[in-house]
Design an enzyme around this catalytic site. Structure first.
Site, PDB file in Angstrom:
ATOM      1  N   SER A   1       3.979  25.414 -94.999  1.00  0.00           N
ATOM      2  CA  SER A   1       3.381  25.154 -94.855  1.00  0.00           C
ATOM      3  C   SER A   1       2.067  24.544 -94.378  1.00  0.00           C
ATOM      4  O   SER A   1       1.703  26.053 -95.117  1.00  0.00           O
ATOM      5  CB  SER A   1       4.524  25.248 -93.266  1.00  0.00           C
ATOM      6  OG  SER A   1       3.454  25.006 -92.061  1.00  0.00           O
TER       7      SER A   1
ATOM      8  N   TYR B   1       6.607  32.783 -88.309  1.00  0.00           N
ATOM      9  CA  TYR B   1       6.812  31.144 -89.086  1.00  0.00           C
ATOM     10  C   TYR B   1       5.865  31.423 -90.031  1.00  0.00           C
ATOM     11  O   TYR B   1       5.273  31.207 -91.686  1.00  0.00           O
ATOM     12  CB  TYR B   1       6.840  30.393 -88.373  1.00  0.00           C
ATOM     13  CG  TYR B   1       7.015  28.901 -89.296  1.00  0.00           C
ATOM     14  CD1 TYR B   1       8.282  28.324 -89.448  1.00  0.00           C
ATOM     15  CD2 TYR B   1       5.526  28.035 -89.194  1.00  0.00           C
ATOM     16  CE1 TYR B   1       7.454  26.898 -89.892  1.00  0.00           C
ATOM     17  CE2 TYR B   1       5.555  27.287 -90.005  1.00  0.00           C
ATOM     18  CZ  TYR B   1       6.832  26.677 -90.621  1.00  0.00           C
ATOM     19  OH  TYR B   1       7.106  25.270 -90.802  1.00  0.00           O
TER      20      TYR B   1
HETATM   21  N1  LIG Z   1       8.726  18.829 -90.013  1.00  0.00           N
HETATM   22  C1  LIG Z   1       7.830  19.282 -89.768  1.00  0.00           C
HETATM   23  O1  LIG Z   1       6.130  18.790 -89.798  1.00  0.00           O
HETATM   24  C2  LIG Z   1       6.645  20.199 -90.948  1.00  0.00           C
HETATM   25  C3  LIG Z   1       5.609  20.983 -91.174  1.00  0.00           C
HETATM   26  C4  LIG Z   1       5.802  22.156 -92.438  1.00  0.00           C
HETATM   27  C5  LIG Z   1       6.153  22.768 -92.624  1.00  0.00           C
HETATM   28  N2  LIG Z   1       7.621  22.314 -92.841  1.00  0.00           N
HETATM   29  C6  LIG Z   1       8.987  23.076 -93.311  1.00  0.00           C
HETATM   30  O2  LIG Z   1       9.673  21.784 -93.632  1.00  0.00           O
HETATM   31  C7  LIG Z   1      11.187  22.060 -94.309  1.00  0.00           C
HETATM   32  C8  LIG Z   1      12.165  20.774 -93.262  1.00  0.00           C
HETATM   33  O3  LIG Z   1      11.569  20.952 -91.959  1.00  0.00           O
HETATM   34  P1  LIG Z   1      12.868  20.202 -90.921  1.00  0.00           P
HETATM   35  O4  LIG Z   1      10.688  19.427 -90.149  1.00  0.00           O
HETATM   36  O5  LIG Z   1      12.689  18.994 -91.303  1.00  0.00           O
HETATM   37  O6  LIG Z   1      13.492  20.912 -90.246  1.00  0.00           O
HETATM   38  P2  LIG Z   1      14.543  20.106 -88.909  1.00  0.00           P
HETATM   39  O7  LIG Z   1      15.178  19.597 -88.548  1.00  0.00           O
HETATM   40  O8  LIG Z   1      14.549  21.876 -87.822  1.00  0.00           O
HETATM   41  O9  LIG Z   1      15.227  20.794 -90.204  1.00  0.00           O
HETATM   42  C9  LIG Z   1      15.337  22.494 -90.840  1.00  0.00           C
HETATM   43  C10 LIG Z   1      17.055  22.406 -92.115  1.00  0.00           C
HETATM   44  O10 LIG Z   1      17.131  23.958 -91.766  1.00  0.00           O
HETATM   45  C11 LIG Z   1      17.917  23.604 -91.648  1.00  0.00           C
HETATM   46  N3  LIG Z   1      18.834  25.456 -91.614  1.00  0.00           N
HETATM   47  C12 LIG Z   1      17.598  26.485 -89.953  1.00  0.00           C
HETATM   48  N4  LIG Z   1      18.730  27.044 -90.016  1.00  0.00           N
HETATM   49  C13 LIG Z   1      19.607  27.533 -91.291  1.00  0.00           C
HETATM   50  C14 LIG Z   1      20.411  29.077 -91.735  1.00  0.00           C
HETATM   51  N5  LIG Z   1      20.108  30.385 -91.212  1.00  0.00           N
HETATM   52  N6  LIG Z   1      21.070  28.619 -92.602  1.00  0.00           N
HETATM   53  C15 LIG Z   1      21.414  27.308 -93.677  1.00  0.00           C
HETATM   54  N7  LIG Z   1      20.576  26.668 -93.137  1.00  0.00           N
HETATM   55  C16 LIG Z   1      19.760  26.501 -92.098  1.00  0.00           C
HETATM   56  C17 LIG Z   1      19.017  23.270 -90.938  1.00  0.00           C
HETATM   57  O11 LIG Z   1      20.823  22.749 -91.343  1.00  0.00           O
HETATM   58  P3  LIG Z   1      20.985  23.462 -90.185  1.00  0.00           P
HETATM   59  O12 LIG Z   1      20.712  23.255 -88.478  1.00  0.00           O
HETATM   60  O13 LIG Z   1      22.517  22.441 -90.099  1.00  0.00           O
HETATM   61  O14 LIG Z   1      22.106  24.640 -90.497  1.00  0.00           O
HETATM   62  C18 LIG Z   1      18.538  21.866 -91.354  1.00  0.00           C
HETATM   63  O15 LIG Z   1      18.472  21.078 -92.060  1.00  0.00           O
HETATM   64  C19 LIG Z   1      11.175  23.594 -93.773  1.00  0.00           C
HETATM   65  O16 LIG Z   1      10.839  24.747 -94.235  1.00  0.00           O
HETATM   66  C20 LIG Z   1       9.147  23.566 -92.449  1.00  0.00           C
HETATM   67  O17 LIG Z   1       9.645  24.695 -92.057  1.00  0.00           O
HETATM   68  C21 LIG Z   1       8.154  21.025 -92.070  1.00  0.00           C
END
Ligand SMILES: NC(=O)c1ccc[n+]([C@@H]2O[C@H](COP(=O)([O-])OP(=O)(O)OC[C@H]3O[C@@H](n4cnc5c(N)ncnc54)[C@H](OP(=O)(O)O)[C@@H]3O)[C@@H](O)[C@H]2O)c1
Length: 244
Positions: free
Chosen positions: A142, A156
Site C-alpha cells: 500500500s 496497517y
Molecule cells: N482499496 C484501496 O484503496 C487499497 C489501497 C492500498 C492497498 N490496498 C490493499 O489491497 C488489498 C485488497 O484491498 P481491497 O480494498 O480489495 O479490500 P476489501 O474490499 O476490504 O477486501 C479484503 C479481502 O480480504 C479478505 N480477508 C480479510 N480478512 C481476512 C482473513 N482473516 N482471512 C481471510 N481473508 C480475509 C476479505 O475476505 P472475507 O471478508 O470474505 O474473508 C476480502 O476478500 C488489501 O491488502 C489492501 O490492504 C487497498
C-alpha cells in the site's frame, strides 16, 4: 499439443481488488483457487466451482498451515502464481485513525497475521510448487507502507512496510528457484476498504480520480505473466501519481 492451464492462488478474493483479479485471470484462461473466510457461496461470484475455493482464516496461523496441505492436494504439482491480496485496516471508534500511541497490541498482532505472516506461510508452504512452475508471487502492499496516510492506521502501515521488505527478501531467496517476487502498492482504489472522505483526497491527486480494482488487477496480471519475466524484487505504485 494444448498448453497447460495455469493456476493462481489468490487470497482476499471475495471483494474489491481480489474479485477484479479473479475476473481478469479467468478471462485470460487461468484456473483461480480463491481463499477467504467465507465458505463457497451458493451464488458463486467467482465461477471456479467449490473445488477451487478454500475457506481460510488468515488471522489464525495454524489454520493457514493446515490449509496449505489442502491447497497442495488440489494442485498438479505446479503453482504459477500466488497473490497475497487479503488485507485489513482496522479503525477506532467513529472510523478514527489508529495511531502508534492508541493501537492496542492485540489489534496490531491481528493485522500482522492477516497482512504479513500469512504471506510468509503460504509462499514457504508452496515453495516446491512455485518452483516447479517457475511461478510468480505478488504481495499487495500500500502507499501507506511508504508514507503516513490520513486514514490508514499505524498497524496497517507498518504491516505493509514489512510486506514490502518481505518482497525484497523473498525475491533474494526464491530467485534461485526461478520464482519472481514483486509487490504492488495501490493508492486510493474504489473498494469497501476506503474511509469516508477519500473522494475529497482523490480530487487533489494528479489524475484527479480514484483508481478502479480492474486497473490494479491488470498490473497483478502483468507481474504474473511472461511480459515481466525479468522483473523481481520491486514494488509498483498504482496510485494516479499520489506519491509525487
Ligand atoms: N482499496 C484501496 O484503496 C487499497 C489501497 C492500498 C492497498 N490496498 C490493499 O489491497 C488489498 C485488497 O484491498 P481491497 O480494498 O480489495 O479490500 P476489501 O474490499 O476490504 O477486501 C479484503 C479481502 O480480504 C479478505 N480477508 C480479510 N480478512 C481476512 C482473513 N482473516 N482471512 C481471510 N481473508 C480475509 C476479505 O475476505 P472475507 O471478508 O470474505 O474473508 C476480502 O476478500 C488489501 O491488502 C489492501 O490492504 C487497498
Amino acid at each position: 499439443m494444448s498448453e497447460r492451464q495455469k493456476t493462481l492462488l489468490l487470497t482476499g478474493a471475495s471483494r474489491g481488488i481480489g474479485h477484479a483479479t479473479v475476473r481478469r485471470f479467468n478471462r485470460e484462461g487461468w484456473r483461480v483457487i480463491t481463499c477467504s473466510r467465507q465458505p463457497f457461496p451458493e451464488e458463486c461470484p467467482w465461477g471456479g466451482g467449490a473445488e477451487n475455493h478454500v475457506q481460510i482464516d488468515l488471522a489464525n496461523p495454524s489454520d493457514v498451515i493446515e490449509k496449505v496441505e489442502m491447497i497442495r492436494d488440489r494442485l498438479d504439482g505446479k503453482l504459477d502464481a500466488l497473490v497475497n491480496n487479503a488485507g485489513i485496516s482496522p479503525k477506532g471508534p467513529d472510523g478514527a485513525r489508529l495511531n502508534t500511541i492508541d493501537t492496542d497490541l492485540k489489534t496490531w498482532g491481528h493485522v500482522f497475521h492477516v497482512n504479513f505472516f500469512s504471506s510468509v506461510v503460504l509462499a514457504r508452504g508452496l515453495k516446491e510448487e512455485l518452483a516447479a512452475a517457475k511461478g510468480a508471487v505478488v504481495n499487495v502492499t500500500s502507499i501507506a507502507g511508504n508514507e503516513v496516510h490520513p486514514f490508514a492506521g499505524a498497524a496497517y502501515a507498518t504491516s505493509k512496510a514489512a510486506l514490502k521488505a518481505l518482497t525484497r527478501e523473498m525475491a533474494h531467496d526464491f530467485g534461485p528457484l526461478g520464482v519472481r517476487v514483486n509487490a504492488i502498492a495501490p493508492g486510493e482504489i474504489e473498494t469497501a476498504i476506503l474511509s469516508p472522505g477519500t473522494e475529497k483526497l482523490a480530487e487533489k491527486l494528479p489524475l484527479r480520480r480514484l483508481g478502479q480494482p480492474e486497473e490494479v488487477a491488470a498490473t497483478i496480471f502483468f507481474l504474473c505473466s511472461s511480459e515481466s519475466s525479468y522483473i523481481s524484487g520491486t514494488e509498483i505504485e498504482i496510485n494516479g501519481g499520489q506519491h509525487v
